[in-house]
Scaffold this active site. Structure first.
Site, PDB file in Angstrom:
ATOM      1  N   CYS A   1     -30.984 -38.175  -1.493  1.00  0.00           N
ATOM      2  CA  CYS A   1     -30.722 -38.932  -0.370  1.00  0.00           C
ATOM      3  C   CYS A   1     -31.103 -40.365  -0.427  1.00  0.00           C
ATOM      4  O   CYS A   1     -30.778 -41.446   0.295  1.00  0.00           O
ATOM      5  CB  CYS A   1     -31.551 -38.433   0.778  1.00  0.00           C
ATOM      6  SG  CYS A   1     -31.440 -36.535   1.016  1.00  0.00           S
TER       7      CYS A   1
ATOM      8  N   HIS B   1     -31.580 -42.948   6.674  1.00  0.00           N
ATOM      9  CA  HIS B   1     -30.786 -41.806   6.271  1.00  0.00           C
ATOM     10  C   HIS B   1     -30.938 -40.703   7.388  1.00  0.00           C
ATOM     11  O   HIS B   1     -31.748 -40.642   8.312  1.00  0.00           O
ATOM     12  CB  HIS B   1     -31.661 -41.264   5.215  1.00  0.00           C
ATOM     13  CG  HIS B   1     -31.197 -40.102   4.629  1.00  0.00           C
ATOM     14  ND1 HIS B   1     -30.185 -39.534   4.246  1.00  0.00           N
ATOM     15  CD2 HIS B   1     -32.078 -38.978   4.472  1.00  0.00           C
ATOM     16  CE1 HIS B   1     -29.858 -38.723   3.868  1.00  0.00           C
ATOM     17  NE2 HIS B   1     -31.134 -37.795   3.819  1.00  0.00           N
TER      18      HIS B   1
ATOM     19  N   ASN C   1     -25.891 -34.005   7.289  1.00  0.00           N
ATOM     20  CA  ASN C   1     -26.563 -34.824   6.224  1.00  0.00           C
ATOM     21  C   ASN C   1     -25.484 -34.979   5.022  1.00  0.00           C
ATOM     22  O   ASN C   1     -25.325 -33.850   4.368  1.00  0.00           O
ATOM     23  CB  ASN C   1     -27.711 -34.194   5.910  1.00  0.00           C
ATOM     24  CG  ASN C   1     -28.687 -34.663   4.797  1.00  0.00           C
ATOM     25  OD1 ASN C   1     -28.088 -35.840   3.985  1.00  0.00           O
ATOM     26  ND2 ASN C   1     -29.775 -34.398   4.364  1.00  0.00           N
TER      27      ASN C   1
HETATM   28  O1  UT7 Z   1     -32.340 -35.148   3.119  1.00  0.00           O
HETATM   29  C1  UT7 Z   1     -33.497 -34.767   2.412  1.00  0.00           C
HETATM   30  C2  UT7 Z   1     -34.450 -34.672   3.275  1.00  0.00           C
HETATM   31  N1  UT7 Z   1     -34.410 -33.427   4.322  1.00  0.00           N
HETATM   32  C3  UT7 Z   1     -35.053 -33.490   5.523  1.00  0.00           C
HETATM   33  O2  UT7 Z   1     -35.916 -34.331   5.529  1.00  0.00           O
HETATM   34  C4  UT7 Z   1     -35.060 -31.988   6.137  1.00  0.00           C
HETATM   35  C5  UT7 Z   1     -36.581 -31.863   6.430  1.00  0.00           C
HETATM   36  N2  UT7 Z   1     -36.764 -30.522   7.404  1.00  0.00           N
HETATM   37  C6  UT7 Z   1     -35.847 -30.499   8.546  1.00  0.00           C
HETATM   38  O3  UT7 Z   1     -35.126 -30.958   8.847  1.00  0.00           O
HETATM   39  C7  UT7 Z   1     -36.325 -29.117   9.365  1.00  0.00           C
HETATM   40  O4  UT7 Z   1     -37.646 -28.801   8.809  1.00  0.00           O
HETATM   41  C8  UT7 Z   1     -35.183 -27.876   9.269  1.00  0.00           C
HETATM   42  C9  UT7 Z   1     -34.234 -28.578  10.257  1.00  0.00           C
HETATM   43  C10 UT7 Z   1     -34.958 -27.710   7.876  1.00  0.00           C
HETATM   44  C11 UT7 Z   1     -35.869 -26.712  10.003  1.00  0.00           C
HETATM   45  O5  UT7 Z   1     -36.423 -26.966  11.413  1.00  0.00           O
HETATM   46  P1  UT7 Z   1     -37.773 -26.592  11.722  1.00  0.00           P
HETATM   47  O6  UT7 Z   1     -37.926 -26.853  13.191  1.00  0.00           O
HETATM   48  O7  UT7 Z   1     -38.967 -27.069  10.865  1.00  0.00           O
HETATM   49  O8  UT7 Z   1     -37.977 -24.904  11.579  1.00  0.00           O
HETATM   50  P2  UT7 Z   1     -38.939 -23.881  10.855  1.00  0.00           P
HETATM   51  O9  UT7 Z   1     -38.217 -24.186   9.319  1.00  0.00           O
HETATM   52  O10 UT7 Z   1     -40.171 -24.212  11.125  1.00  0.00           O
HETATM   53  O11 UT7 Z   1     -38.303 -22.652  11.349  1.00  0.00           O
HETATM   54  C12 UT7 Z   1     -38.519 -22.330  12.636  1.00  0.00           C
HETATM   55  C13 UT7 Z   1     -37.657 -20.957  12.801  1.00  0.00           C
HETATM   56  C14 UT7 Z   1     -37.858 -20.086  11.661  1.00  0.00           C
HETATM   57  O12 UT7 Z   1     -37.964 -18.604  12.375  1.00  0.00           O
HETATM   58  P3  UT7 Z   1     -39.418 -17.975  12.485  1.00  0.00           P
HETATM   59  O13 UT7 Z   1     -40.049 -17.800  11.313  1.00  0.00           O
HETATM   60  O14 UT7 Z   1     -40.172 -19.065  13.501  1.00  0.00           O
HETATM   61  O15 UT7 Z   1     -38.942 -16.674  13.343  1.00  0.00           O
HETATM   62  C15 UT7 Z   1     -36.772 -20.126  10.893  1.00  0.00           C
HETATM   63  O16 UT7 Z   1     -36.622 -19.095  10.207  1.00  0.00           O
HETATM   64  O17 UT7 Z   1     -36.268 -21.377  12.840  1.00  0.00           O
HETATM   65  C16 UT7 Z   1     -35.754 -20.472  12.060  1.00  0.00           C
HETATM   66  N3  UT7 Z   1     -34.464 -20.884  11.445  1.00  0.00           N
HETATM   67  C17 UT7 Z   1     -33.355 -20.881  12.019  1.00  0.00           C
HETATM   68  N4  UT7 Z   1     -32.640 -20.103  13.003  1.00  0.00           N
HETATM   69  C18 UT7 Z   1     -31.352 -20.512  13.466  1.00  0.00           C
HETATM   70  C19 UT7 Z   1     -34.282 -21.768  10.223  1.00  0.00           C
HETATM   71  N5  UT7 Z   1     -33.156 -22.223  10.112  1.00  0.00           N
HETATM   72  C20 UT7 Z   1     -32.234 -21.668  10.977  1.00  0.00           C
HETATM   73  C21 UT7 Z   1     -31.092 -21.606  11.519  1.00  0.00           C
HETATM   74  N6  UT7 Z   1     -30.573 -21.136  12.565  1.00  0.00           N
HETATM   75  N7  UT7 Z   1     -30.279 -22.445  10.789  1.00  0.00           N
END
Ligand code: UT7
Length: 331
Positions: free
Chosen positions: A113, A258, A288
């Site tokens: 990135c 980004h 992204n």
């Molecule tokens: O470009 C390179 C740099 N990348 C980044 O900077 C990305 C950084 N991270 C993020 O953008 C976020 O952490 C994500 C978008 C990847 C995830 O969002 P989050 O709010 O941090 O969610 P989480 O990983 O804490 O997950 C929360 C819940 C989980 O379910 P439980 O365990 O609470 O039941 C996940 O399994 O959301 C679930 N989940 C989804 N649900 C529906 C994770 N991905 C999805 C999805 N659809 N696509």
């Protein structure tokens, strides 16, 4: 001593739009979740057989046109990508051939990135010392062929899209134009928090049927961990760009960050107390696109005339590595 001035920009995304509803059909996810947690509504995917160099070619043609230059005017190519057409050679040489450019140097940059900003640093320094006049800097990615479309991969897969952006930097003797500073960082401690471990040259063979069946070749991310670091590092490195050049946020016309997650950028803006109209976001339409996000956003900012000649912009990024960087420039 020369300065590197941005004289042309362009971007290209392939024609196929993929909405969140399209992804709902492939995995257990929802438009609501994706929009709320990331700000993304849609992204673009290539057709089979289209590589990063093809997207880069289209973006580069547009950048050259906007600069009023021809491929034979290019003195050097810097190509940022984490998804090169082939393991080797790099995509830079493929772009050189597609553009029918001269036999100039073509460098591939592998900093995910942050790759586009690392590339600007290389181009800026080559121009400053007088080595090159016109440098083509491209960020291009094809993610769609390497994502896990099962529910297991949903946290990563919903984020990414394909696309390319290109910038032409030209040597100028104007004192008050061009790139002012580049600040680049890395911390390999967290390499495995966002990575694609397989295929790996550390392994014999580099990939096995079992690895493929288990989906271990897909990108993996500790999302919340990456998120937290992204906010902290982007705030830090924007402040460093301001301090180094003796500016405050009041002097900045636009921050071009980004596009990894809208919430990351909103948090950065909140911590800096930056007014909403001074940060450009377009993740809703492209997702992204890794090394391509910043040149795509920069092109849009210029096309929409949100900034003008003489304005100060700061580009900032954070990504896998970890790597992070900021580039301050006067347009
Ligand atoms: O470009 C390179 C740099 N990348 C980044 O900077 C990305 C950084 N991270 C993020 O953008 C976020 O952490 C994500 C978008 C990847 C995830 O969002 P989050 O709010 O941090 O969610 P989480 O990983 O804490 O997950 C929360 C819940 C989980 O379910 P439980 O365990 O609470 O039941 C996940 O399994 O959301 C679930 N989940 C989804 N649900 C529906 C994770 N991905 C999805 C999805 N659809 N696509």
């Amino acid at each position: 001593m020369y300065r590197a001035k941005i004289v042309g920009t362009g971007f290209y995304v392939p024609p196929r739009v993929i909405t969140n509803h399209d992804l709902e059909k492939l995995m257990d996810t929802s438009d609501e979740w994706i929009q709320q947690r990331t700000g993304i509504k849609e992204r673009y995917y290539v057709e089979d057989g289209v590589g990063a160099s093809d997207l880069a070619y289209e973006a580069s043609k547009r950048a050259l046109e906007s600069a009023g230059l021809k491929p034979e005017d290019i003195d050097f190519i810097v190509f940022a990508t984490l998804s090169p057409d082939y393991t080797f050679p790099g995509s830079g040489v493929l772009l050189q051939q597609k553009l029918s450019a001269r036999h100039v140097g073509a460098l591939d940059v592998r900093d995910q990135c942050t790759g586009f900003l690392y590339s600007l640093m290389v181009a800026d320094n080559a121009i400053r010392v007088g080595q090159y006049k016109n440098v083509l800097v491209v960020g291009a990615e094809v993610h769609s062929t390497g994502l896990d479309y099962s529910t297991e991969g949903r946290d990563v897969t919903v984020l990414f899209g394909d696309g390319a952006g290109a910038v032409i930097l030209t040597a100028t003797e104007e004192k008050d134009r061009g790139i002012l500073s580049t600040h680049l960082y890395s911390d390999g401690t967290y390499a495995d928090r966002l990575w694609a471990e397989w295929p790996s040259s550390r392994r014999l063979p580099r990939v096995t049927h079992k690895i493929l069946e288990e989906g271990k070749h897909f990108p993996k991310m500790d999302g919340p961990f990456v998120f937290k670091h992204a906010v902290r590092r982007m705030v830090e490195v924007i402040k460093e760009a301001l301090d180094t050049n003796g500016y405050t946020l009041d002097d900045v016309a636009m921050i071009i960050p980004h596009q990894a997650n809208l919430r990351i950028n909103q948090m950065v803006a909140r911590q800096l107390k930056l007014p909403e109209n001074k940060m450009y976001n377009n993740i809703d339409r492209y997702g992204n696109t890794t090394a391509a996000t910043i040149p795509i956003a920069l092109t849009e900012v210029l096309e929409k005339e949100l900034v003008k000649d003489g304005d100060l912009i700061i580009m900032v990024s954070f990504g896998a590595g970890f790597t992070w960087a900021s580039v301050a420039a006067i347009l």
